[in-house]
Scaffold this motif. Structure first.
Motif, short mmCIF file in Angstrom:
data_model
loop_
_atom_site.label_atom_id
_atom_site.label_comp_id
_atom_site.label_asym_id
_atom_site.label_seq_id
_atom_site.Cartn_x
_atom_site.Cartn_y
_atom_site.Cartn_z
N CYS A 21 0.78 -1.16 -0.01
CA CYS A 21 -0.01 0.12 -0.17
C CYS A 21 0.97 1.52 0.12
O CYS A 21 1.82 1.26 0.83
N LEU A 22 0.44 2.27 -0.66
CA LEU A 22 1.42 3.51 -0.75
C LEU A 22 0.58 4.65 -0.92
O LEU A 22 -0.45 4.77 -1.49
N GLY A 23 0.77 5.66 0.02
CA GLY A 23 -0.13 6.85 0.11
C GLY A 23 0.93 8.05 0.72
O GLY A 23 1.98 7.91 1.13
N SER A 25 2.70 11.94 0.75
CA SER A 25 3.92 12.61 0.24
C SER A 25 5.06 12.94 1.21
O SER A 25 4.76 13.02 2.53
N GLY A 26 6.30 13.11 0.58
CA GLY A 26 7.26 13.67 1.56
C GLY A 26 8.18 12.38 1.59
O GLY A 26 8.55 11.64 0.76
N THR A 27 9.19 12.53 2.68
CA THR A 27 10.02 11.58 2.84
C THR A 27 9.45 10.09 3.14
O THR A 27 8.54 9.78 3.49
N LEU A 28 10.33 9.04 2.44
CA LEU A 28 9.54 7.96 2.46
C LEU A 28 9.76 7.02 3.87
O LEU A 28 10.94 7.33 4.45
N LEU A 29 8.53 6.67 4.29
CA LEU A 29 8.49 5.98 5.53
C LEU A 29 7.87 4.55 5.08
O LEU A 29 6.79 4.48 4.66
N MET A 30 9.08 3.57 5.49
CA MET A 30 8.41 2.07 5.42
C MET A 30 7.81 1.41 6.56
O MET A 30 8.56 1.78 7.59
N LEU A 31 6.90 1.06 6.42
CA LEU A 31 6.38 0.26 7.82
C LEU A 31 6.27 -0.98 7.31
O LEU A 31 5.54 -1.69 6.42
N LEU A 32 6.98 -2.02 8.19
CA LEU A 32 7.25 -3.26 7.96
C LEU A 32 6.62 -4.21 9.16
O LEU A 32 6.87 -4.02 10.11
N HIS A 33 5.83 -5.19 8.48
CA HIS A 33 4.97 -5.86 9.49
C HIS A 33 5.65 -6.97 9.96
O HIS A 33 6.85 -7.54 9.64
N GLY A 34 5.04 -7.54 11.12
CA GLY A 34 5.57 -8.74 11.73
C GLY A 34 4.95 -9.98 11.49
O GLY A 34 4.05 -10.23 10.78
N ALA A 51 -0.08 11.93 6.16
CA ALA A 51 -0.03 13.37 6.14
C ALA A 51 1.04 14.31 6.20
O ALA A 51 1.16 15.47 5.54
N HIS A 52 2.31 13.57 6.37
CA HIS A 52 3.71 14.19 6.31
C HIS A 52 4.61 13.31 5.57
O HIS A 52 5.89 13.86 5.29
N TYR A 53 4.31 12.16 5.39
CA TYR A 53 5.34 11.08 4.89
C TYR A 53 4.84 10.61 3.61
O TYR A 53 3.51 10.41 3.44
N THR A 54 5.55 9.99 2.63
CA THR A 54 5.23 9.08 1.56
C THR A 54 5.42 7.66 2.52
O THR A 54 6.47 7.21 2.79
N LEU A 85 15.36 7.38 3.44
CA LEU A 85 14.07 6.77 3.87
C LEU A 85 14.12 6.51 5.41
O LEU A 85 15.29 6.55 6.14
N ILE A 86 13.11 6.17 6.15
CA ILE A 86 12.72 5.90 7.64
C ILE A 86 12.09 4.61 7.47
O ILE A 86 11.26 4.42 6.69
#
Length: 261
Positions: A21-23, A25-34, A51-54, A85-86
């Protein structure tokens, strides 16, 4: 509807299809599941972060090594046009996040690690009680329903039809967890034996009702493998923090990232 405002995309990286899923804008923030979840575990916190990150929430490939997955995710970031990225990772996803940070430390600006420890060191904790809560060889020395829960490898309530109204798990998310192929490979994944070497700021979060906070002071093991600042605290949850305590998880991530230049 999960992930309102996001696009569900499948893109091939290094000959491997990644669903994500991608939504935002801004610095890329990857959320990785467990384990044993999919990208859907982030559905309660991702929209606000967008609201503040891609925000990119991919399904991982545990049949591939951590090195391979890190290379894939960095390739995905390149594909989307992001150099910096974060990363935030829960459980297994935290180890993947650390691998990405280890491969490209100059690109990773911060890490958020949920319900995770940097290595297999259990020194000073290997008494009988610790063993009975941690290791497969002791599953069936425990009272019902612990052995059955470990054998099934999913929360028992996921099999309820319908899921109880007071469950913190969303029925739509559980449907995705049970139907996805993420954890069904014939090739079992393995935890790494080495410790990561981290250089960016790190936020460590754990459940106040869970085992990690009960057996460890979780910030300390991460301090031992980090040259950057390490902060952290417990949240009012057991293990599935973004679903059990989404408001607290979101606030902790936002507060941490607000101090990252």
């Amino acid at each position: 509807m999960l992930f309102d405002g996001f696009a569900l995309i499948i893109r091939t990286v290094n000959d491997v299809p990644y669903r994500f899923c991608l939504g935002g804008s801004g610095t890329l923030l990857m959320l990785l599941h467990g384990r044993p979840e999919t990208h859907a575990m982030w559905h309660k916190v991702a929209p606000a972060l967008a609201a503040h990150y891609t925000v990119l929430c991919p399904d991982l490939h545990p049949e591939r090594s951590l090195t391979q997955q890190a290379d894939d995710l960095l390739g995905l970031a390149d594909n989307l046009g992001h150099e910096s990225l974060i990363l935030a990772g829960q459980d297994y996803g935290a180890r993947v996040a650390c691998e990405v940070a280890g491969q490209e430390p100059s690109r990773v600006k911060a890490l958020v690690l949920l319900e995770a420890l940097p290595g297999p060191d259990h020194s000073g904790r290997d008494d009988m009680a610790f063993s009975l809560t941690q290791y497969e060889s002791c599953w069936f020395g425990q009272l019902h329903p612990k052995p059955e829960a470990n054998a099934v490898q999913i929360p028992a309530e996921w099999l309820d039809d319908p899921i109880a109204e007071n469950s913190f798990f969303s029925p739509e998310a559980v449907e995705d967890y049970l139907s996805a192929q993420v954890w069904r490979s014939d090739t079992p994944f393995s935890w790494p034996v080495s410790r990561p070497d981290l250089h960016c700021p790190v936020l460590v979060l754990w459940g106040a009702k869970g085992r990690i906070g009960g057996w460890y002071t979780p910030v300390l093991p991460w301090l031992a493998v980090s040259t950057g600042t390490v902060t952290g605290h417990a949240l009012p949850a057991e293990h599935f923090l973004p679903e059990e305590a989404p408001e607290e998880t979101l606030a902790a991530i936002q507060d941490f990232l607000s101090n990252i230049s």
